[in-house]
Design a protein around this motif. Structure first.
Motif, PDB file in Angstrom:
ATOM      1  N   ALA A  58       0.852  -1.190   0.000  1.00 29.51           N
ATOM      2  CA  ALA A  58       0.000   0.000   0.000  1.00 29.51           C
ATOM      3  C   ALA A  58       0.887   1.239   0.000  1.00 29.51           C
ATOM      4  O   ALA A  58       1.878   1.298   0.722  1.00 29.51           O
ATOM      5  CB  ALA A  58      -0.893  -0.007   1.238  1.00 29.51           C
ATOM      6  N   SER A  81      -1.476  -5.959   0.526  1.00 23.24           N
ATOM      7  CA  SER A  81      -2.559  -5.119   1.043  1.00 23.24           C
ATOM      8  C   SER A  81      -3.863  -5.631   0.454  1.00 23.24           C
ATOM      9  O   SER A  81      -3.856  -6.274  -0.602  1.00 23.24           O
ATOM     10  CB  SER A  81      -2.380  -3.647   0.635  1.00 23.24           C
ATOM     11  OG  SER A  81      -2.352  -3.519  -0.770  1.00 23.24           O
ATOM     12  N   VAL A  82      -4.958  -5.325   1.140  1.00 20.46           N
ATOM     13  CA  VAL A  82      -6.249  -5.644   0.522  1.00 20.46           C
ATOM     14  C   VAL A  82      -6.617  -4.555  -0.474  1.00 20.46           C
ATOM     15  O   VAL A  82      -7.162  -4.816  -1.543  1.00 20.46           O
ATOM     16  CB  VAL A  82      -7.350  -5.880   1.590  1.00 20.46           C
ATOM     17  CG1 VAL A  82      -7.671  -4.619   2.373  1.00 20.46           C
ATOM     18  CG2 VAL A  82      -8.611  -6.426   0.951  1.00 20.46           C
ATOM     19  N   GLY A  83      -6.291  -3.306  -0.139  1.00 15.94           N
ATOM     20  CA  GLY A  83      -6.589  -2.189  -1.040  1.00 15.94           C
ATOM     21  C   GLY A  83      -5.635  -2.194  -2.219  1.00 15.94           C
ATOM     22  O   GLY A  83      -4.459  -2.533  -2.076  1.00 15.94           O
ATOM     23  N   LEU A 106      -6.777  -9.807   6.796  1.00 10.29           N
ATOM     24  CA  LEU A 106      -6.635  -8.632   7.662  1.00 10.29           C
ATOM     25  C   LEU A 106      -7.974  -8.101   8.166  1.00 10.29           C
ATOM     26  O   LEU A 106      -8.049  -7.026   8.763  1.00 10.29           O
ATOM     27  CB  LEU A 106      -5.835  -7.525   6.953  1.00 10.29           C
ATOM     28  CG  LEU A 106      -6.120  -7.228   5.490  1.00 10.29           C
ATOM     29  CD1 LEU A 106      -7.497  -6.703   5.291  1.00 10.29           C
ATOM     30  CD2 LEU A 106      -5.074  -6.307   4.931  1.00 10.29           C
ATOM     31  N   ARG A 243      -9.945   4.422   3.360  1.00  9.82           N
ATOM     32  CA  ARG A 243      -8.946   5.188   2.616  1.00  9.82           C
ATOM     33  C   ARG A 243      -9.172   6.667   2.880  1.00  9.82           C
ATOM     34  O   ARG A 243     -10.330   7.142   2.891  1.00  9.82           O
ATOM     35  CB  ARG A 243      -9.052   4.897   1.118  1.00  9.82           C
ATOM     36  CG  ARG A 243      -8.414   3.578   0.698  1.00  9.82           C
ATOM     37  CD  ARG A 243      -6.894   3.584   0.864  1.00  9.82           C
ATOM     38  NE  ARG A 243      -6.230   2.359   0.495  1.00  9.82           N
ATOM     39  CZ  ARG A 243      -5.889   1.358   1.324  1.00  9.82           C
ATOM     40  NH1 ARG A 243      -6.185   1.437   2.611  1.00  9.82           N
ATOM     41  NH2 ARG A 243      -5.242   0.301   0.895  1.00  9.82           N
ATOM     42  N   HIS A 290      -2.036   4.664  10.144  1.00  8.31           N
ATOM     43  CA  HIS A 290      -2.417   3.553   9.251  1.00  8.31           C
ATOM     44  C   HIS A 290      -2.013   2.199   9.854  1.00  8.31           C
ATOM     45  O   HIS A 290      -1.216   1.448   9.278  1.00  8.31           O
ATOM     46  CB  HIS A 290      -1.781   3.744   7.865  1.00  8.31           C
ATOM     47  CG  HIS A 290      -2.533   3.011   6.779  1.00  8.31           C
ATOM     48  ND1 HIS A 290      -2.638   3.468   5.493  1.00  8.31           N
ATOM     49  CD2 HIS A 290      -3.210   1.833   6.788  1.00  8.31           C
ATOM     50  CE1 HIS A 290      -3.345   2.624   4.757  1.00  8.31           C
ATOM     51  NE2 HIS A 290      -3.699   1.610   5.534  1.00  8.31           N
ATOM     52  N   SER A 293      -3.876  -3.068   9.666  1.00 13.70           N
ATOM     53  CA  SER A 293      -3.502  -4.488   9.618  1.00 13.70           C
ATOM     54  C   SER A 293      -2.232  -4.782  10.404  1.00 13.70           C
ATOM     55  O   SER A 293      -1.654  -5.869  10.261  1.00 13.70           O
ATOM     56  CB  SER A 293      -3.306  -4.904   8.155  1.00 13.70           C
ATOM     57  OG  SER A 293      -2.262  -4.134   7.566  1.00 13.70           O
ATOM     58  N   ARG A 299       0.315  -9.397   9.532  1.00 10.16           N
ATOM     59  CA  ARG A 299       1.292  -9.053   8.488  1.00 10.16           C
ATOM     60  C   ARG A 299       1.967 -10.323   7.943  1.00 10.16           C
ATOM     61  O   ARG A 299       2.280 -10.406   6.764  1.00 10.16           O
ATOM     62  CB  ARG A 299       2.312  -8.050   9.021  1.00 10.16           C
ATOM     63  CG  ARG A 299       1.683  -6.667   9.264  1.00 10.16           C
ATOM     64  CD  ARG A 299       1.506  -5.884   7.968  1.00 10.16           C
ATOM     65  NE  ARG A 299       0.581  -4.782   8.096  1.00 10.16           N
ATOM     66  CZ  ARG A 299       0.897  -3.537   8.485  1.00 10.16           C
ATOM     67  NH1 ARG A 299       2.132  -3.242   8.813  1.00 10.16           N
ATOM     68  NH2 ARG A 299      -0.030  -2.615   8.540  1.00 10.16           N
ATOM     69  N   MET A 302      -0.593 -11.795   5.594  1.00 11.96           N
ATOM     70  CA  MET A 302      -0.660 -11.024   4.339  1.00 11.96           C
ATOM     71  C   MET A 302       0.504 -11.391   3.425  1.00 11.96           C
ATOM     72  O   MET A 302       0.344 -11.561   2.211  1.00 11.96           O
ATOM     73  CB  MET A 302      -0.634  -9.515   4.638  1.00 11.96           C
ATOM     74  CG  MET A 302      -1.903  -9.006   5.284  1.00 11.96           C
ATOM     75  SD  MET A 302      -1.693  -7.359   6.004  1.00 11.96           S
ATOM     76  CE  MET A 302      -1.578  -6.343   4.524  1.00 11.96           C
TER      77      MET A 302
HETATM   78  C1  DGY Z   1      -4.638  -2.514   3.093  1.00 12.26           C
HETATM   79  O1  DGY Z   1      -4.287  -3.691   3.189  1.00 12.26           O
HETATM   80  O2  DGY Z   1      -5.206  -2.064   2.115  1.00 12.26           O
HETATM   81  C2  DGY Z   1      -4.330  -1.647   4.245  1.00 12.26           C
HETATM   82  O3  DGY Z   1      -4.785  -0.380   4.119  1.00 12.26           O
HETATM   83  C3  DGY Z   1      -2.875  -1.716   4.607  1.00 12.26           C
HETATM   84  O4  DGY Z   1      -2.914  -2.307   5.853  1.00 12.26           O
END
Ligand code: DGY
Length: 325
Positions: A58, A81-83, A106, A243, A290, A293, A299, A302
């Motif tokens: 991210a 990241s998920v985003g 996460l 976000r 931020h 997660s 982590r 992920m």
């Molecule tokens: C995501 O994974 O998108 C978070 O914002 C980063 O932890």
């Protein structure tokens, strides 16, 4: 067979770097040097090692210019990241580069940060902490730092995906009534009694507490603007762990100053790590860096998920589990 080359843009947890180094000719970033904010530098380094994959994160600048400049050897971009609003999916598609993310793993951690912010904001925990650390606390007082109780209040969850629904589960434990806004109504087994709103107006008017879980990007940019804030009940609590770009900072700061919003809790910022100057002077906003997660377990999970996706594409030639483009 030679191991595929992998460019890892950020310092990752030790187990993840070890796995990457075991299975790939991995170029790591052990000092976490900030070159990943420069897309041209990512492309240059990918070309230097003839990367087959890029493991980014991210905030990395995986924009159209960066993706356009990647060498032809790159077949996959896996974001830790998920985003994935930092990755230009259209540019990746145009180059035939697969993009993956790390959903699910996460969910709990990010919902916990939303809940942390919600409680810190409504119970004025940041102010209390600052008071104690400044050695200014003179002892218990009946009217000191009075917050608002969440029990019996309506929590409006904007974006009722995995994270939003997990926050709902947690907030039910606080005795909150759950309302939500999403593109469509969810089936009863996912709603668990939560009340769906088909208009922003109805949703916002109901939300004594508002927790935002929106993806980034132009479609959600400055969604929480002055007009929408005005629809919240006076004295609302606002939390954003999705976000930063989905909040109009000027409008939120004005509402925090006027008291229309009692307090806010933010984990994400428009243009982060830069934060709007107006927030620093306000006592009634909780500012986290931020952390959504940021647990050891999350982590690691992920990182493994990102590598699982890369392994599927680069080592086995199979479709990855979490392809987003
Ligand atoms: C995501 O994974 O998108 C978070 O914002 C980063 O932890």
């Amino acid at each position: 067979m030679a191991k595929p080359a992998l460019l890892v843009t950020r310092k990752l947890p030790p187990a993840i770097e070890a796995r990457a180094a075991r299975d790939y000719a991995a170029r790591l970033n052990p000092q976490d040097e900030p070159w990943a904010t420069d897309g041209a530098e990512i492309a240059r380094r990918a070309a230097e090692i003839g990367a087959a994959g890029v493991l980014c994160a991210a905030g990395d600048r995986m924009d159209a210019a960066c993706i356009g400049a990647l060498p032809a050897s790159v077949k996959a971009i896996a974001t830790f990241s998920v985003g994935f609003d930092h990755v230009d999916l259209a540019a990746a598609k145009a180059r035939g580069i697969a993009v993956t993310n790390t959903p699910e793993v996460l969910t709990e951690a990010t919902a916990q940060i939303a809940l942390t912010l919600l409680l810190m904001a409504c119970r004025r925990a940041g102010e209390g902490e600052r008071l104690v650390r400044a050695r200014q606390w003179r002892g218990w007082a009946p009217t000191q730092l009075l917050g608002l109780t969440p029990e019996g209040k309506r929590l409006g969850i904007l974006g009722f995906g995995r994270i939003g629904r997990t926050l709902a589960r947690m907030a039910r434990g606080l005795g909150m009534e759950i309302h939500y806004r999403d593109l469509r109504r969810l089936p009863p087994e996912l709603e668990q009694g939560a009340i769906w709103h088909d208009t922003d107006e109805g949703f916002l008017r109901a939300s004594q507490f508002l927790s935002m879980h929106m993806p980034g990007g132009e479609a959600t940019r400055k969604w929480l603007n002055a007009e929408r804030i005005a629809l919240l009940p006076r004295g609302a609590i606002v939390v954003n762990s999705g976000r930063g770009g989905s909040v109009d900072d000027e409008a939120l700061i004005a509402a925090l100053r006027s008291g229309h919003v009692f307090a806010a809790g933010l984990d994400v910022y428009d243009g982060e790590p830069r934060i709007h100057e107006g927030y620093y002077a306000l006592e009634n906003v909780v500012l986290l860096p931020h952390l959504g997660s940021a647990t050891v377990e999350t982590r690691d999970a992920m990182g493994h998920r990102a590598l699982d996706n890369l392994d599927a594409i680069l080592l086995r030639g199979e479709p990855p589990r979490d392809r987003v483009a």
